[in-house]
Design an enzyme around this catalytic site. Structure first.
Site, PDB file in Angstrom:
ATOM      1  N   TRP A  89     -15.238 -21.290  -0.115  1.00 55.13           N
ATOM      2  CA  TRP A  89     -15.930 -20.023  -0.340  1.00 55.13           C
ATOM      3  C   TRP A  89     -15.514 -19.357  -1.636  1.00 55.13           C
ATOM      4  O   TRP A  89     -16.339 -18.853  -2.391  1.00 55.13           O
ATOM      5  CB  TRP A  89     -15.762 -19.081   0.852  1.00 55.13           C
ATOM      6  CG  TRP A  89     -16.556 -19.529   2.039  1.00 55.13           C
ATOM      7  CD1 TRP A  89     -16.073 -19.879   3.269  1.00 55.13           C
ATOM      8  CD2 TRP A  89     -17.986 -19.712   2.114  1.00 55.13           C
ATOM      9  NE1 TRP A  89     -17.119 -20.267   4.093  1.00 55.13           N
ATOM     10  CE2 TRP A  89     -18.292 -20.168   3.409  1.00 55.13           C
ATOM     11  CE3 TRP A  89     -19.035 -19.538   1.203  1.00 55.13           C
ATOM     12  CZ2 TRP A  89     -19.597 -20.449   3.817  1.00 55.13           C
ATOM     13  CZ3 TRP A  89     -20.342 -19.815   1.614  1.00 55.13           C
ATOM     14  CH2 TRP A  89     -20.599 -20.265   2.911  1.00 55.13           C
ATOM     15  N   ASP A 171     -13.299 -11.138  -0.246  1.00 51.97           N
ATOM     16  CA  ASP A 171     -14.279 -11.637   0.721  1.00 51.97           C
ATOM     17  C   ASP A 171     -13.551 -11.739   2.056  1.00 51.97           C
ATOM     18  O   ASP A 171     -12.641 -12.552   2.218  1.00 51.97           O
ATOM     19  CB  ASP A 171     -14.784 -13.016   0.262  1.00 51.97           C
ATOM     20  CG  ASP A 171     -15.787 -13.646   1.241  1.00 51.97           C
ATOM     21  OD1 ASP A 171     -16.017 -13.062   2.320  1.00 51.97           O
ATOM     22  OD2 ASP A 171     -16.333 -14.718   0.906  1.00 51.97           O
ATOM     23  N   LYS A 195     -19.698 -13.425  11.580  1.00 50.47           N
ATOM     24  CA  LYS A 195     -18.498 -14.029  12.170  1.00 50.47           C
ATOM     25  C   LYS A 195     -17.791 -13.053  13.109  1.00 50.47           C
ATOM     26  O   LYS A 195     -17.662 -13.319  14.279  1.00 50.47           O
ATOM     27  CB  LYS A 195     -17.533 -14.519  11.092  1.00 50.47           C
ATOM     28  CG  LYS A 195     -17.902 -15.893  10.527  1.00 50.47           C
ATOM     29  CD  LYS A 195     -18.692 -15.843   9.292  1.00 50.47           C
ATOM     30  CE  LYS A 195     -19.039 -17.210   8.747  1.00 50.47           C
ATOM     31  NZ  LYS A 195     -19.391 -17.142   7.349  1.00 50.47           N
TER      32      LYS A 195
HETATM   33  C1  PLP Z   1     -19.730 -17.490   6.081  1.00 56.41           C
HETATM   34  C2  PLP Z   1     -19.030 -17.088   4.849  1.00 56.41           C
HETATM   35  C3  PLP Z   1     -19.726 -16.801   3.659  1.00 56.41           C
HETATM   36  C4  PLP Z   1     -21.225 -16.953   3.547  1.00 56.41           C
HETATM   37  O1  PLP Z   1     -21.864 -15.917   4.188  1.00 56.41           O
HETATM   38  P1  PLP Z   1     -23.472 -15.807   4.155  1.00 56.41           P
HETATM   39  O2  PLP Z   1     -23.693 -14.602   5.024  1.00 56.41           O
HETATM   40  O3  PLP Z   1     -24.017 -17.066   4.728  1.00 56.41           O
HETATM   41  O4  PLP Z   1     -23.888 -15.577   2.767  1.00 56.41           O
HETATM   42  C5  PLP Z   1     -18.991 -16.413   2.564  1.00 56.41           C
HETATM   43  N1  PLP Z   1     -17.664 -16.276   2.617  1.00 56.41           N
HETATM   44  C6  PLP Z   1     -16.964 -16.545   3.726  1.00 56.41           C
HETATM   45  C7  PLP Z   1     -15.480 -16.384   3.737  1.00 56.41           C
HETATM   46  C8  PLP Z   1     -17.633 -16.956   4.887  1.00 56.41           C
HETATM   47  O5  PLP Z   1     -16.935 -17.218   6.004  1.00 56.41           O
END
Ligand code: PLP
Length: 359
Positions: A89, A171, A195
């Site tokens: 990511w 993030d 999540k």
């Molecule tokens: C799932 C995830 C993403 C992507 O998220 P989207 O909503 O599909 O754009 C980005 N960063 C992390 C850490 C994730 O777990």
């Protein structure tokens, strides 16, 4: 999703609190929806103890969208930003940034493969200070929990935040609300909801108000933090139903005991799986012990030809979605806040039985 939230949403789906309509059918500017939205935002602020210096924005576009939205919002007057790459990511984030500016990867764990004993880890972070400070960086970005490889920070960058000369952008898509945070240490914290928060479709950004004037002129209005903040996340229609469900999840989490409860619970659940893995000769976790994610537990089977048998037998017991991400293979158990301890106990018991049956 917590089961009680799904039940409540089902009960309320056709007729929300006797008003004769579904939340899906409400105007985002109606008094009913405004009340739902404001309580949701206020509960989120309470859960993470967000200080008055920071705005909470409900946006669209997901975390991947944020990879573009953040640079568009923070690059005015800057040409580059610093990135810590610890997995899929964060790599994706630094790559997307290069559409907008110079992407400087100042730290990574790319040499991990050379050392099989610590295939995945959080690199030592103090050296970041000299790599970042004095370099005119717009910000320093990192990913607090690498969802695919199961590598999680434990406050290393937060602890250094005061000593950086640029804001920290994190993030936290896959571990937000799983531990208390010192929100004031961050310029921007963002995460997709799907999540640990609720259904897909809403992205939450916690933004330091001091950064609301740094958007590039080409930044779309609907994605400009300042515009979204001024309009209370209602500049355009937000994902109303996803926000409503997120609100139910926040109520549930507060009833459980908030993020302190989530943190304690995550520790217990993760330890149960990692102990099962470490005590076995069939399973292996490639992540260095102290950097193992409490949310995503990746593991491999010593004999990979058993993978499909493992998955099939697990599915027979209702243990599903255990296949690892296609880029790393093996297995991955994602055990977000809403996964009950009983679910993790059932998986650990199955793993032990499976190993015995294959011995
Ligand atoms: C799932 C995830 C993403 C992507 O998220 P989207 O909503 O599909 O754009 C980005 N960063 C992390 C850490 C994730 O777990």
């Amino acid at each position: 999703m917590p089961e009680s939230v799904l039940r409540r949403a089902a009960e309320e789906m056709l007729d929300w609190q006797g008003k004769g309509l579904s939340v899906m059918e409400m105007s985002h500017r109606s008094p009913e929806y405004t009340a739902i939205f404001e309580k949701t935002r206020s509960d989120f602020r309470t859960l993470l103890n967000v200080p008055d210096t920071h705005d909470v924005l409900f946006m669209q576009g997901g975390a991947v969208g944020m990879n573009a939205i953040v640079p568009l919002n923070l690059l005015k007057g800057f040409e580059q930003a610093a990135f810590v790459n610890t997995g899929a990511w964060s790599k994706k984030t630094s790559k997307e940034f290069s559409k907008y500016g110079l992407s400087r990867v100042v730290l990574d764990n790319a040499n991990a493969q050379a050392d099989a004993s610590s295939a995945c880890y959080v690199p030592e972070c103090v050296s970041l200070l000299e790599r970042v400070n004095g370099q005119q960086m717009a910000y320093l970005h990192y990913c607090d929990n690498e969802t695919i490889s199961g590598v999680e920070f434990t406050g290393q960058i937060e602890a250094l935040a005061d000593r950086f000369d640029c804001p920290i952008v994190a993030d936290m898509s896959s571990n937000i609300l799983s531990k208390p945070l010192d929100v004031a240490s961050y310029g921007v914290i963002y995460g997709g909801a799907q999540k640990n928060i609720g259904p897909a479709g809403v992205t939450i950004a916690i933004v330091d108000k001091a950064l609301l004037n740094r958007a590039l002129p080409i930044c779309p209005s609907a994605f400009t933090f300042g515009t979204v903040a001024e309009n209370g996340s209602m500049y355009n229609t937000p994902p109303t139903y996803s926000i409503y469900i997120a609100g139910l999840v926040f109520e549930w989490l507060m009833e459980q005991g908030g993020v302190a409860w989530a943190q304690a619970q995550a520790r217990i659940k993760a330890d149960l799986l990692y102990d099962t893995i470490d005590q076995s000769s069939l399973y292996n976790c490639p992540v260095r012990q102290q950097d193992r994610s409490r949310m995503n537990v990746p593991f491999t089977l010593a004999d990979e030809s058993l993978n499909s048998k493992f998955l099939a037998q697990a599915a027979q017991r209702g243990l599903v979605q255990l296949k690892g991400h296609k880029s790393v293979g093996g297995m991955r158990a994602s055990i977000y806040n809403a996964m009950p301890l009983e679910g993790v106990q059932a998986l650990a018991a199955f793993m032990r039985e499976f190993e015995k049956s294959e011995a």
